[in-house]
Motif scaffolding. Structure first.
Motif, PDB file in Angstrom:
ATOM      1  N   GLU A 616      19.970  36.520  53.232  1.00 30.00           N
ATOM      2  CA  GLU A 616      21.525  36.825  52.661  1.00 30.00           C
ATOM      3  C   GLU A 616      22.127  35.193  53.379  1.00 30.00           C
ATOM      4  OE1 GLU A 616      25.272  38.839  55.232  1.00 30.00           O
ATOM      5  OE2 GLU A 616      23.225  38.728  56.559  1.00 30.00           O
ATOM      6  N   TYR A 617      21.486  34.084  53.715  1.00 33.10           N
ATOM      7  CA  TYR A 617      21.781  33.198  53.635  1.00 33.10           C
ATOM      8  C   TYR A 617      21.891  32.653  52.188  1.00 33.10           C
ATOM      9  CZ  TYR A 617      22.586  30.929  58.607  1.00 33.10           C
ATOM     10  OH  TYR A 617      22.648  31.206  59.634  1.00 33.10           O
ATOM     11  N   ASP A 618      21.028  32.884  51.016  1.00 33.21           N
ATOM     12  CA  ASP A 618      20.481  32.885  50.184  1.00 33.21           C
ATOM     13  C   ASP A 618      21.247  33.343  49.131  1.00 33.21           C
ATOM     14  OD1 ASP A 618      19.558  31.914  47.053  1.00 33.21           O
ATOM     15  OD2 ASP A 618      18.428  33.484  47.738  1.00 33.21           O
ATOM     16  N   ALA A 619      22.271  34.062  49.526  1.00 29.86           N
ATOM     17  CA  ALA A 619      23.337  34.959  48.856  1.00 29.86           C
ATOM     18  C   ALA A 619      24.839  34.463  48.945  1.00 29.86           C
ATOM     19  CB  ALA A 619      22.942  36.710  49.188  1.00 29.86           C
ATOM     20  N   LEU A 620      24.193  34.095  50.580  1.00 28.64           N
ATOM     21  CA  LEU A 620      25.937  33.344  50.378  1.00 28.64           C
ATOM     22  C   LEU A 620      25.867  31.909  49.905  1.00 28.64           C
ATOM     23  CD1 LEU A 620      25.840  34.219  54.163  1.00 28.64           C
ATOM     24  CD2 LEU A 620      27.576  34.997  52.981  1.00 28.64           C
TER      25      LEU A 620
END
Length: 636
Positions: A616-620
């Motif tokens: 999720e951090y990557d997707a953000l």
């Protein structure tokens, strides 16, 4: 039911949200008290429909308190319970007869002839007549004045499982597999859960003059959303309450989390854009449009109900950069603080270094399951790490493990020529008990002690692997847990005193505690309450000013990205070390005794959640990591 309040425009059932389950339960108990008193004025009987399970226990505790301290009489009260397992002995640990006696009836002045609970001992041939009689008794008393309900993960009310009809009446039903899985802990195995139950029907419930449906905790948030905002369907029987003229849904903040006005309030009207709400909205928008933060446009905000945010605080790139930086600053490889570094944008302080760290673990494996990577990192960085195991975890050990360890002890004594006659006697006693043990029977004190020792030895092995000296392991064995049953005693002053003494002894600069309140057995919630109440006692101590409290999750759920205040990246090597530490808890490996509704092993759940947070951090649009453990700071 029409709702003219714009904030609640999506809600088809009136819903009241309370800060916590305690306040909510007091409100329900007050409604029941008011009914009883009003009926007493007119010399009439108050007819109550009652529920069992963990949800209404605080309501019953408050009613008992009102009786004992305020003189509330139940002499004019008649009760009808929703359901009972079938078959079921009334004195069984899992019996709802026993439940109601322990939590309510044995402590108030209700007349025994006014208590009605479905009979789990009936012959099958007697059931239809009994159910008809049950309905007739309710009708004869003028119907149910108030029916209180919990709600199951399937949306069942009573034991009315998916497929139940709105017109259904008291009857014998087959339990849904999900319901049986959820009940498995009470019976010490899914295999021991009865496959059938007697239950009031949906129609019987809807005939009540007033219905109060209660739900606590994050684990109920999804089904509450379906019941309150979804379409009426027999696949979620609770939705039939939308046709009832006087139903009130009462939830705590956690159970309300999926309601539109809580989850996405910008969709129901203008918002006060606090820092917390702004971050929540931007993270939600990223998921909605499948874009990283820095690629969101003004059009994205406008098309998804957030135009006022851009008008007040925009344009988009200004809001995006602010949220991006906030999330970027949550990431740290130094959970204990980085020495000789600028900490103005780090989640933890640079000084003091090294720190004294106290990690509270509700069960003997929650430390490594939920924050094992961070624990190892703290040790590697040279901090003085202590682990406090709040409960023995003794109910979560298979009987076979007890026999295996007793056999080992017997063989060990023989091998080394030690006197083994007492051990042989204990061994025989334990074998005889286990051989004759009935499903759900409470273990003998000796077996409880052995199971506790098994879990203790595994915890020692795990922290030893992580590099923590054995003398920094603290086994608290909080009294509330030591019942030998899934159902525990209320938190006591002794539990709080033990917690106060340990915190005061170590005087930590950091405390880590489980904020994983979806634990279906409730132990995490009680353990967190013990810590919070202990800190309340200690908060005025000078050294407490320098103590920060971090809440972790992991075994049952994870923090949402918008709530995370410290994100600790975990490398592939550290994730492997964490897994090996979890594996030291052999009694919980492969198939734990109480797995809950998630069939994965605990190490798999933890790794999947840690990887999901990193993704999720990557997707953000933030840095890409193998895994991330997440924490939220509690400000006391």
């Amino acid at each position: 039911m029409l709702n003219n309040d714009p904030e609640r425009q999506f809600e088809k059932l009136p819903t009241a949200i309370f800060a916590d389950a305690q306040q909510a339960s007091i409100s329900v108990a007050q409604s029941i008290r008011d009914l009883i008193l009003e009926k007493q004025k007119h010399n009439k009987t108050a007819v109550l429909g009652l529920a069992t399970g963990s949800t209404p226990t605080r309501v019953y505790e408050e009613l008992v308190r009102m009786h004992q301290e305020e003189g509330l009489s139940f002499a004019n009260v008649a009760t009808f319970n929703l359901d009972e397992y079938y078959p079921m002995q009334p004195d069984s640990l899992q019996s709802y007869v026993r439940f109601m006696n322990e939590y309510l009836f044995d402590h108030i002045d209700i007349k025994r002839e006014n208590i009605h609970i479905p009979d789990g001992l009936l012959d099958v041939s007697e059931i239809n007549a009994f159910c008809q009689s049950y309905e007739e008794k309710i009708t004869k008393l003028g119907g149910l004045d108030i029916q209180i309900l919990g709600i199951g993960r399937t949306g069942h009310i009573g034991f009315n499982e998916p497929g139940s009809q709105a017109s259904s009446r008291t009857r014998l039903i087959s339990l849904d597999k999900i319901t049986r899985v959820d009940a498995a802990s009470d019976f010490f195995s899914e295999e021991n859960v009865p496959r059938r139950a007697l239950t009031m029907g949906v129609g019987t419930i809807i005939d009540a003059k007033k219905v109060i449906l209660m739900a606590w905790g994050e684990g109920k948030s999804r089904i509450i959303h379906k019941a309150v905002e979804g379409e009426i369907t027999d696949m979620v029987p609770a939705t039939f309450l939308q046709n009832h003229p006087d139903t009130l849904v009462i939830v705590d903040e956690a159970a309300a989390a999926e309601l539109t006005r809580v989850k996405t309030p910008w969709l129901v009207g203008p918002c006060e854009w606090t820092d917390t709400l702004r971050r929540k909205a931007v993270v939600w928008l990223c998921r909605k449009v499948n874009k990283p933060i820095l690629k969101i446009t003004d059009e994205d905000y406008n098309e998804h109900g957030m135009s006022d945010l851009i008008t007040e605080q925009g344009p988009a790139n200004k809001v995006n950069i602010k949220i991006f930086n906030e999330l970027q600053h949550t990431i740290t490889g130094w959970p204990g603080g980085k020495p000789n570094a600028d900490d103005s944008h780090r989640p933890e302080r640079m000084v003091p270094f090294p720190k004294r760290v106290l990690i509270f673990s509700p069960h003997p494996d929650d430390d490594v399951i939920s924050m094992g990577g961070t624990l190892i990192r703290l040790v590697d960085h040279g901090h003085e790490v202590h682990v406090a195991y709040q409960t023995s975890g003794n109910i979560a050990v298979f009987d076979d493990d007890v026999v295996r360890f007793v056999d080992f002890n017997l063989d060990f004594n023989k091998e080394f020529g030690l006197d083994n006659e007492p051990v042989e006697e204990i061994n025989k006693s334990i074998r005889d008990f286990i051989l004759n043990k009935t499903p759900g029977q409470v273990d003998s004190p000796d077996i409880q002690k052995i199971k506790g020792l098994i879990r203790r030895s595994e915890a020692k092995s795990a922290i030893r692997y992580c590099g923590i000296p054995q003398e920094r392991a603290h086994f608290m064995d909080l009294p509330f847990y030591e019942t030998g049953r899934v159902r525990k005693k209320p938190l006591s002053e002794e539990d709080i005193r033990i917690t106060v003494d340990l915190i005061n002894k170590i005087r930590p600069h950091q405390i880590y505690a489980a904020g994983d309140l979806s634990d279906p057995h409730g132990t995490h919630r009680v353990c967190l309450n013990a810590i919070m109440r202990a800190i309340e006692v200690l908060k005025d101590q000078d050294w407490m000013v320098n103590c920060w409290v971090w809440l972790y999750r992991g075994a049952w759920q994870e923090w949402e990205a918008d709530k995370i205040e410290m994100a600790v990246p975990i490398s592939p090597l550290e994730l492997d070390r964490k897994r090996r530490a979890i594996f030291k808890h052999q009694s919980q490996k492969d198939r734990p005794l109480f797995p809950g509704h998630d069939s994965r092993e605990f190490w798999q759940r933890a790794e999947d959640r840690n990887r999901a947070t990193a993704m999720e951090y990557d997707a953000l649009g933030l840095a890409e990591y193998e895994a991330i453990e997440a924490f939220v700071r509690w400000h006391f």
